[in-house]
Design an enzyme around this catalytic site. Structure first.
Site, PDB file in Angstrom:
ATOM      1  N   CYS A   1       0.814  -1.231   0.000  1.00  0.00           N
ATOM      2  CA  CYS A   1       0.000   0.000   0.000  1.00  0.00           C
ATOM      3  C   CYS A   1       0.839   1.269   0.000  1.00  0.00           C
ATOM      4  O   CYS A   1       0.307   2.357  -0.218  1.00  0.00           O
ATOM      5  CB  CYS A   1      -0.933   0.023   1.203  1.00  0.00           C
ATOM      6  SG  CYS A   1      -2.064  -1.360   1.245  1.00  0.00           S
TER       7      CYS A   1
ATOM      8  N   HIS B   1      -2.965   7.522   3.634  1.00  0.00           N
ATOM      9  CA  HIS B   1      -3.463   6.247   3.107  1.00  0.00           C
ATOM     10  C   HIS B   1      -4.801   5.937   3.776  1.00  0.00           C
ATOM     11  O   HIS B   1      -4.952   6.059   4.990  1.00  0.00           O
ATOM     12  CB  HIS B   1      -2.430   5.157   3.408  1.00  0.00           C
ATOM     13  CG  HIS B   1      -2.871   3.780   3.022  1.00  0.00           C
ATOM     14  ND1 HIS B   1      -3.550   3.525   1.859  1.00  0.00           N
ATOM     15  CD2 HIS B   1      -2.735   2.580   3.658  1.00  0.00           C
ATOM     16  CE1 HIS B   1      -3.807   2.231   1.790  1.00  0.00           C
ATOM     17  NE2 HIS B   1      -3.326   1.633   2.872  1.00  0.00           N
TER      18      HIS B   1
ATOM     19  N   ASN C   1      -9.988   0.233   1.718  1.00  0.00           N
ATOM     20  CA  ASN C   1      -8.563   0.335   1.429  1.00  0.00           C
ATOM     21  C   ASN C   1      -8.305  -0.160   0.005  1.00  0.00           C
ATOM     22  O   ASN C   1      -8.405  -1.356  -0.259  1.00  0.00           O
ATOM     23  CB  ASN C   1      -7.796  -0.499   2.458  1.00  0.00           C
ATOM     24  CG  ASN C   1      -6.293  -0.440   2.274  1.00  0.00           C
ATOM     25  OD1 ASN C   1      -5.801   0.038   1.263  1.00  0.00           O
ATOM     26  ND2 ASN C   1      -5.568  -0.948   3.252  1.00  0.00           N
TER      27      ASN C   1
HETATM   28  N1  ACO Z   1     -17.320  -8.499  11.786  1.00  0.00           N
HETATM   29  C1  ACO Z   1     -17.656  -8.820  13.045  1.00  0.00           C
HETATM   30  N2  ACO Z   1     -16.742  -9.180  13.966  1.00  0.00           N
HETATM   31  C2  ACO Z   1     -15.454  -9.200  13.576  1.00  0.00           C
HETATM   32  C3  ACO Z   1     -15.050  -8.873  12.263  1.00  0.00           C
HETATM   33  C4  ACO Z   1     -16.046  -8.517  11.359  1.00  0.00           C
HETATM   34  N3  ACO Z   1     -15.771  -8.158  10.068  1.00  0.00           N
HETATM   35  N4  ACO Z   1     -13.721  -8.986  12.182  1.00  0.00           N
HETATM   36  C5  ACO Z   1     -13.267  -9.375  13.393  1.00  0.00           C
HETATM   37  N5  ACO Z   1     -14.321  -9.505  14.222  1.00  0.00           N
HETATM   38  C6  ACO Z   1     -14.303  -9.898  15.641  1.00  0.00           C
HETATM   39  C7  ACO Z   1     -13.120 -10.767  15.967  1.00  0.00           C
HETATM   40  O1  ACO Z   1     -13.430 -12.107  15.701  1.00  0.00           O
HETATM   41  C8  ACO Z   1     -12.945 -10.498  17.444  1.00  0.00           C
HETATM   42  O2  ACO Z   1     -13.898 -11.257  18.145  1.00  0.00           O
HETATM   43  P1  ACO Z   1     -13.492 -11.966  19.530  1.00  0.00           P
HETATM   44  O3  ACO Z   1     -13.119 -10.833  20.462  1.00  0.00           O
HETATM   45  O4  ACO Z   1     -14.742 -12.685  19.907  1.00  0.00           O
HETATM   46  O5  ACO Z   1     -12.337 -12.837  19.199  1.00  0.00           O
HETATM   47  C9  ACO Z   1     -13.351  -9.026  17.576  1.00  0.00           C
HETATM   48  O6  ACO Z   1     -14.122  -8.711  16.412  1.00  0.00           O
HETATM   49  C10 ACO Z   1     -12.193  -8.047  17.701  1.00  0.00           C
HETATM   50  O7  ACO Z   1     -11.266  -8.317  16.669  1.00  0.00           O
HETATM   51  P2  ACO Z   1      -9.953  -7.444  16.537  1.00  0.00           P
HETATM   52  O8  ACO Z   1      -9.138  -7.967  15.394  1.00  0.00           O
HETATM   53  O9  ACO Z   1      -9.306  -7.312  17.857  1.00  0.00           O
HETATM   54  O10 ACO Z   1     -10.573  -6.028  16.156  1.00  0.00           O
HETATM   55  P3  ACO Z   1      -9.849  -4.638  16.061  1.00  0.00           P
HETATM   56  O11 ACO Z   1     -10.562  -3.654  16.882  1.00  0.00           O
HETATM   57  O12 ACO Z   1      -8.368  -4.763  16.214  1.00  0.00           O
HETATM   58  O13 ACO Z   1     -10.102  -4.225  14.545  1.00  0.00           O
HETATM   59  C11 ACO Z   1      -9.129  -4.228  12.361  1.00  0.00           C
HETATM   60  C12 ACO Z   1      -9.671  -5.072  13.494  1.00  0.00           C
HETATM   61  C13 ACO Z   1     -10.210  -3.329  11.844  1.00  0.00           C
HETATM   62  C14 ACO Z   1      -8.681  -5.175  11.259  1.00  0.00           C
HETATM   63  C15 ACO Z   1      -7.928  -3.394  12.864  1.00  0.00           C
HETATM   64  O14 ACO Z   1      -7.047  -4.202  13.558  1.00  0.00           O
HETATM   65  C16 ACO Z   1      -7.210  -2.685  11.759  1.00  0.00           C
HETATM   66  O15 ACO Z   1      -7.715  -1.774  11.138  1.00  0.00           O
HETATM   67  N6  ACO Z   1      -5.925  -3.062  11.493  1.00  0.00           N
HETATM   68  C17 ACO Z   1      -5.102  -2.392  10.516  1.00  0.00           C
HETATM   69  C18 ACO Z   1      -5.522  -2.747   9.140  1.00  0.00           C
HETATM   70  C19 ACO Z   1      -4.724  -1.953   8.145  1.00  0.00           C
HETATM   71  O16 ACO Z   1      -4.537  -0.779   8.283  1.00  0.00           O
HETATM   72  N7  ACO Z   1      -4.217  -2.613   7.144  1.00  0.00           N
HETATM   73  C20 ACO Z   1      -3.430  -1.893   6.190  1.00  0.00           C
HETATM   74  C21 ACO Z   1      -3.029  -2.813   5.218  1.00  0.00           C
HETATM   75  S1  ACO Z   1      -2.076  -1.951   4.064  1.00  0.00           S
HETATM   76  C22 ACO Z   1      -1.422  -3.051   2.924  1.00  0.00           C
HETATM   77  O17 ACO Z   1      -0.262  -2.946   2.584  1.00  0.00           O
HETATM   78  C23 ACO Z   1      -2.255  -4.143   2.394  1.00  0.00           C
END
Ligand code: ACO
Length: 344
Positions: free
Chosen positions: A125, A265, A295
């Site tokens: 990204c 980003h 994204n």
């Molecule tokens: N719908 C419902 N529940 C969900 C979903 C979903 N889509 N996804 C995860 N959950 C649940 C999980 O199972 C977990 O449940 P549990 O507590 O019972 O185990 C709970 O929600 C919390 O999950 P977390 O992963 O801790 O949630 P978090 O608040 O960290 O958010 C997220 C997750 C949105 C992915 C966050 O971590 C994030 O944005 N990370 C960065 C992503 C990013 O910026 N990526 C860039 C990539 S750039 C590139 O080069 C490709």
């Protein structure tokens, strides 16, 4: 000579700026509600954790080059540049049409950029901002006069629809800019880039390369999809985005108070908000369209820049800052004094 930093763009032989911008996204809008019909998720969860409400999805017939070509065509038009006057095309992408030929070759041919050299650049990204500062070097040195830089990805092709923590985050899209010489004091005035390879395993697509070729025995289809340690990448993103912006500004002898528009980003509204606070900027000086597109990886920053211009959020003389981060783990940033366009 006004060089505060020996490696600052202020030392460019020729000042380099953006002459025109364009973007293109596929027609299909996949809303959270539609996603929730086949993924175990809810609109409420996605919006509260990410700020994303919808994303675009390419048709099975559309590949990354199709998005890149249309974005490139629009950037050429906006800059008043003919395809045959382009000297170099750089396509930043992590979802090329195929391993070979490079997507830039397909774009070069279909745009009719007969004189252009071209190559692809892959640093996930962060790709577009890396490609921007790479392309700028060719103009700054006087090697090339017009460089088309495109960021494009079909991220839905890498989604494992059974992995709800990842598949709700990404979409397809492309943006492009034409780089060329601008008046003194304008254009790219500060840059910064970095990689922390130790963090690489937190964001991967494991198969399809030389370590695990697509024909390897015993591969799981999930090996071809994007895998992410979400919370780990989140922590990295929150710490790196504001810092990268500050370093690009410092590289140009500038400070955040001077920034008219910060264009980060578009991965997650909470990451954008954390970096806004780190830079101490009011919300009106930060651009976000993550709500509509999710994204789009390499498409994200130029797509945001293009929409910011459409919405008249950038005026001549404004200082803007672009920041990308992503797999690698990697990051890149550029501070740009907008305008300074010259004839020819
Ligand atoms: N719908 C419902 N529940 C969900 C979903 C979903 N889509 N996804 C995860 N959950 C649940 C999980 O199972 C977990 O449940 P549990 O507590 O019972 O185990 C709970 O929600 C919390 O999950 P977390 O992963 O801790 O949630 P978090 O608040 O960290 O958010 C997220 C997750 C949105 C992915 C966050 O971590 C994030 O944005 N990370 C960065 C992503 C990013 O910026 N990526 C860039 C990539 S750039 C590139 O080069 C490709």
């Amino acid at each position: 000579m006004t060089t505060e930093h020996p490696n600052s763009p202020q030392g460019y032989k020729t000042p380099v700026g953006i002459l025109g911008v364009g973007h293109f996204v596929p027609e299909e809008i996949l809303t959270n509600a539609e996603l929730a019909k086949f993924v175990d998720t809810t609109d409420e969860w996605i919006v509260s954790r990410t700020g994303i409400r919808a994303r675009r999805r390419a048709t099975p017939e559309q590949a990354t080059s199709d998005l890149a070509i249309e974005a490139g065509r629009r950037a050429l038009e906006a800059s008043g540049t003919r395809a045959e006057d382009i000297d170099l095309i750089i396509v930043a992408t992590m979802t090329p049409d195929c391993p070979m030929p490079a997507t830039s070759s397909i774009v070069q041919y279909k745009l009719g950029a007969a004189r252009a050299a071209g190559f692809d650049l892959n640093i996930a990204c962060s790709g577009f901002v890396y490609a921007l500062i790479t392309g700028a070097q060719f103009v700054a040195s006087g090697t090339f006069r017009r460089v088309l830089v495109i960021g494009a990805d079909c991220m839905t092709r890498l989604m494992n629809w059974k992995d709800r923590s990842t598949c709700v985050l990404f979409g397809d899209g492309a943006g492009a800019v034409v780089l060329g010489p601008v008046a003194a004091g304008y254009g790219i005035v500060g840059i910064h880039a970095g990689v922390n390879g130790a963090g690489g395993p937190s964001l991967t697509v494991n198969a399809g390369g030389s370590r695990l070729p697509s024909w390897s025995v015993g591969l799981d289809p999930a090996d071809f999809y994007l895998k992410m340690e979400g919370p780990e990448v989140f922590r990295f993103a929150v710490s790196v985005m504001g810092e990268a912006a500050l370093k690009a500004l410092d590289n140009g002898g500038l400070t955040p108070e001077q920034v008219a528009l910060f264009i980060p980003h578009q991965a997650n509204a909470r990451i954008i908000e954390a970096s806004r606070k780190r830079l101490n900027l009011p919300p009106a000086r930060v651009f976000s369209n993550v709500e509509n597109y999710g994204n789009t990886s390499c498409g994200s920053v130029p797509l945001a820049l293009s929409e910011a211009l459409e919405q008249n959020r950038i005026q001549d003389g404004d200082l803007i800052v672009l920041v990308g981060f992503g797999g690698g783990l990697s990051w890149a940033s550029a501070a740009i004094r907008w305008g300074g366009l010259q004839d020819s």
